[in-house]
Motif scaffolding. Sequence first.
Motif, PDB file in Angstrom:
ATOM      1  N   THR A  91       0.826  -1.214   0.000  1.00  0.00           N
ATOM      2  CA  THR A  91       0.000   0.000   0.000  1.00  0.00           C
ATOM      3  C   THR A  91       0.859   1.263   0.000  1.00  0.00           C
ATOM      4  O   THR A  91       0.344   2.359  -0.139  1.00  0.00           O
ATOM      5  CB  THR A  91      -0.926   0.030   1.223  1.00  0.00           C
ATOM      6  OG1 THR A  91      -0.114   0.065   2.400  1.00  0.00           O
ATOM      7  CG2 THR A  91      -1.837  -1.175   1.269  1.00  0.00           C
ATOM      8  N   HIS A  92       2.159   1.113   0.198  1.00  0.00           N
ATOM      9  CA  HIS A  92       3.092   2.248   0.236  1.00  0.00           C
ATOM     10  C   HIS A  92       2.609   3.378   1.131  1.00  0.00           C
ATOM     11  O   HIS A  92       2.403   4.505   0.684  1.00  0.00           O
ATOM     12  CB  HIS A  92       3.379   2.747  -1.184  1.00  0.00           C
ATOM     13  CG  HIS A  92       3.919   1.671  -2.082  1.00  0.00           C
ATOM     14  ND1 HIS A  92       5.140   1.058  -1.847  1.00  0.00           N
ATOM     15  CD2 HIS A  92       3.395   1.051  -3.165  1.00  0.00           C
ATOM     16  CE1 HIS A  92       5.342   0.123  -2.760  1.00  0.00           C
ATOM     17  NE2 HIS A  92       4.292   0.092  -3.560  1.00  0.00           N
ATOM     18  N   GLY A  93       2.410   3.051   2.373  1.00  0.00           N
ATOM     19  CA  GLY A  93       2.073   4.095   3.350  1.00  0.00           C
ATOM     20  C   GLY A  93       0.614   4.150   3.737  1.00  0.00           C
ATOM     21  O   GLY A  93       0.278   4.688   4.779  1.00  0.00           O
ATOM     22  N   ILE A 122      -8.139 -12.444   2.501  1.00  0.00           N
ATOM     23  CA  ILE A 122      -7.475 -11.155   2.317  1.00  0.00           C
ATOM     24  C   ILE A 122      -6.928 -10.742   3.681  1.00  0.00           C
ATOM     25  O   ILE A 122      -7.692 -10.476   4.619  1.00  0.00           O
ATOM     26  CB  ILE A 122      -8.450 -10.077   1.791  1.00  0.00           C
ATOM     27  CG1 ILE A 122      -9.143 -10.560   0.515  1.00  0.00           C
ATOM     28  CG2 ILE A 122      -7.707  -8.773   1.550  1.00  0.00           C
ATOM     29  CD1 ILE A 122     -10.261  -9.645   0.030  1.00  0.00           C
ATOM     30  N   GLU A 123      -5.600 -10.756   3.801  1.00  0.00           N
ATOM     31  CA  GLU A 123      -4.987 -10.350   5.060  1.00  0.00           C
ATOM     32  C   GLU A 123      -4.779  -8.844   4.996  1.00  0.00           C
ATOM     33  O   GLU A 123      -3.989  -8.358   4.184  1.00  0.00           O
ATOM     34  CB  GLU A 123      -3.653 -11.098   5.271  1.00  0.00           C
ATOM     35  CG  GLU A 123      -3.006 -10.725   6.585  1.00  0.00           C
ATOM     36  CD  GLU A 123      -1.623 -11.367   6.785  1.00  0.00           C
ATOM     37  OE1 GLU A 123      -1.362 -12.471   6.284  1.00  0.00           O
ATOM     38  OE2 GLU A 123      -0.796 -10.723   7.464  1.00  0.00           O
ATOM     39  N   ASN A 124      -5.500  -8.111   5.822  1.00  0.00           N
ATOM     40  CA  ASN A 124      -5.428  -6.652   5.780  1.00  0.00           C
ATOM     41  C   ASN A 124      -4.125  -6.143   6.384  1.00  0.00           C
ATOM     42  O   ASN A 124      -3.378  -6.899   7.005  1.00  0.00           O
ATOM     43  CB  ASN A 124      -6.630  -6.060   6.522  1.00  0.00           C
ATOM     44  CG  ASN A 124      -7.183  -4.832   5.843  1.00  0.00           C
ATOM     45  OD1 ASN A 124      -6.440  -3.895   5.538  1.00  0.00           O
ATOM     46  ND2 ASN A 124      -8.477  -4.826   5.584  1.00  0.00           N
ATOM     47  N   VAL A 125      -3.842  -4.866   6.212  1.00  0.00           N
ATOM     48  CA  VAL A 125      -2.693  -4.230   6.861  1.00  0.00           C
ATOM     49  C   VAL A 125      -2.945  -4.247   8.371  1.00  0.00           C
ATOM     50  O   VAL A 125      -4.079  -4.075   8.806  1.00  0.00           O
ATOM     51  CB  VAL A 125      -2.577  -2.754   6.373  1.00  0.00           C
ATOM     52  CG1 VAL A 125      -1.452  -2.034   7.083  1.00  0.00           C
ATOM     53  CG2 VAL A 125      -2.395  -2.704   4.865  1.00  0.00           C
ATOM     54  N   GLY A 126      -1.901  -4.507   9.155  1.00  0.00           N
ATOM     55  CA  GLY A 126      -2.055  -4.562  10.608  1.00  0.00           C
ATOM     56  C   GLY A 126      -2.490  -3.215  11.168  1.00  0.00           C
ATOM     57  O   GLY A 126      -1.707  -2.266  11.198  1.00  0.00           O
ATOM     58  N   ASN A 127      -3.761  -3.148  11.606  1.00  0.00           N
ATOM     59  CA  ASN A 127      -4.333  -1.873  12.039  1.00  0.00           C
ATOM     60  C   ASN A 127      -5.758  -2.181  12.502  1.00  0.00           C
ATOM     61  O   ASN A 127      -6.489  -2.865  11.800  1.00  0.00           O
ATOM     62  CB  ASN A 127      -4.350  -0.925  10.826  1.00  0.00           C
ATOM     63  CG  ASN A 127      -4.891   0.466  11.137  1.00  0.00           C
ATOM     64  OD1 ASN A 127      -5.612   0.676  12.096  1.00  0.00           O
ATOM     65  ND2 ASN A 127      -4.533   1.411  10.299  1.00  0.00           N
TER      66      ASN A 127
ATOM     67  N   HIS B   2      -6.598   7.412   8.843  1.00  0.00           N
ATOM     68  CA  HIS B   2      -6.977   7.377   7.435  1.00  0.00           C
ATOM     69  C   HIS B   2      -7.803   8.601   7.084  1.00  0.00           C
ATOM     70  O   HIS B   2      -8.451   8.639   6.057  1.00  0.00           O
ATOM     71  CB  HIS B   2      -7.708   6.088   7.109  1.00  0.00           C
ATOM     72  CG  HIS B   2      -8.977   5.911   7.881  1.00  0.00           C
ATOM     73  ND1 HIS B   2      -9.069   6.103   9.229  1.00  0.00           N
ATOM     74  CD2 HIS B   2     -10.222   5.562   7.477  1.00  0.00           C
ATOM     75  CE1 HIS B   2     -10.310   5.864   9.625  1.00  0.00           C
ATOM     76  NE2 HIS B   2     -11.034   5.546   8.588  1.00  0.00           N
ATOM     77  N   GLU B   3      -7.776   9.611   7.949  1.00  0.00           N
ATOM     78  CA  GLU B   3      -8.584  10.803   7.710  1.00  0.00           C
ATOM     79  C   GLU B   3      -8.179  11.541   6.437  1.00  0.00           C
ATOM     80  O   GLU B   3      -9.025  12.160   5.793  1.00  0.00           O
ATOM     81  CB  GLU B   3      -8.552  11.740   8.925  1.00  0.00           C
ATOM     82  CG  GLU B   3      -9.510  11.333  10.050  1.00  0.00           C
ATOM     83  CD  GLU B   3      -9.002  10.187  10.919  1.00  0.00           C
ATOM     84  OE1 GLU B   3      -7.903   9.668  10.634  1.00  0.00           O
ATOM     85  OE2 GLU B   3      -9.701   9.798  11.866  1.00  0.00           O
TER      86      GLU B   3
END
Lengths: 225, 125
Positions: A91-93, A122-127, B2-3
């Motif tokens: 996702t580059h950031g 689908i493994e999401n970004v850790g968040n 993510h705002e």
Amino acid sequence: MTTRIVELRQGILKKNDELARELRGRFEAAGVLVLNLVSSPGTGKTEFLQKTLAALRLIGSRAAALVGDLETDNDARRLALSGVPVRQINTHGICHLEAEMVSRHLESWDGVELGGLDYLFIENVGNLVCPSSYDLGERIRVALLSVTEGEDKPLKYPTLFNSVDAAIITKMDIAEAVGFNREAALRNIREIRPGIRIFETAARTGAGIEAWLDYLAEQKGATRI
Amino acid sequence: MHELSIVSSIVDSVTESLKAYPGARVLEVRLRVGALAAVVEDSLQFCWGIATDGSDLAGARLVVNTVPVTVHCAACGQNGALESLQHFHCANCGASATDVRSGRELEIESIEIEDAAEIAEEVTR
């Protein structure tokens, strides 16, 4: 100076929601059960998923995985050890996956056809915050929580925990060593999402994986109705 | 955080809607944001300034109306506000509440615009 109010009444994430709806339609038509796995960084999503993919392969189910990270393809390489098709999304950031990223990575995925799959993970970004706003077209959203994270995490992140269909507690094999309060964790998950299915697992020992596979098969069956 | 993504989507949507009102200036953008939407108003306001600077929306106010979480209770049939985000229970009878009816909104409710004719008048005056 006269001004006027123009009513718009439109979803801010309308584009994402529309694309997610389209993806959901495609997934259903192809008969593939799609799951979106969400957790904090370090919960053990990748390890858990690797075990899941390997186990599914053993019983002859056809699975594949998309894995989101800000940078590196380390997770895709780890997951590929399970022997199923895996594709990294960088996702580059950006702190979450969006439907467009899923769609784009499905487009050009050599050798993978949705119709040839039983399961797509689908493994999401850790968040635990941002992914809750973005529908990826999944049918099942899963939250993972490890025994080292604190039993009150569901209370701290109610938005995400309230939006999931199932919860997985990971690293149960070290629960005792880290003083994990199982009852409190289960209570807190249920406080935020009453009636939810909870799986207590340990990827290293394989504990709880069987119940999880049963759940997957049961949900997969439900898509065919 | 993510705002910034959210704000970029708002700017895109409003800019798109403005095509129907050539030359109009946006004074205010009003949002409806649910208490369960995982969006923080302070961050939205901060990002709003950055995202609109130098754009057609520069100087427009961002107003955020928060929508409380309401649930429908299967046990007693009532709709009611959730008393705490840490406690998904019916405020009326205390049963578990699984049916969230509002509080996830992430919507642009309206925009306030000044029409091009008005702006032109101001200039000639």
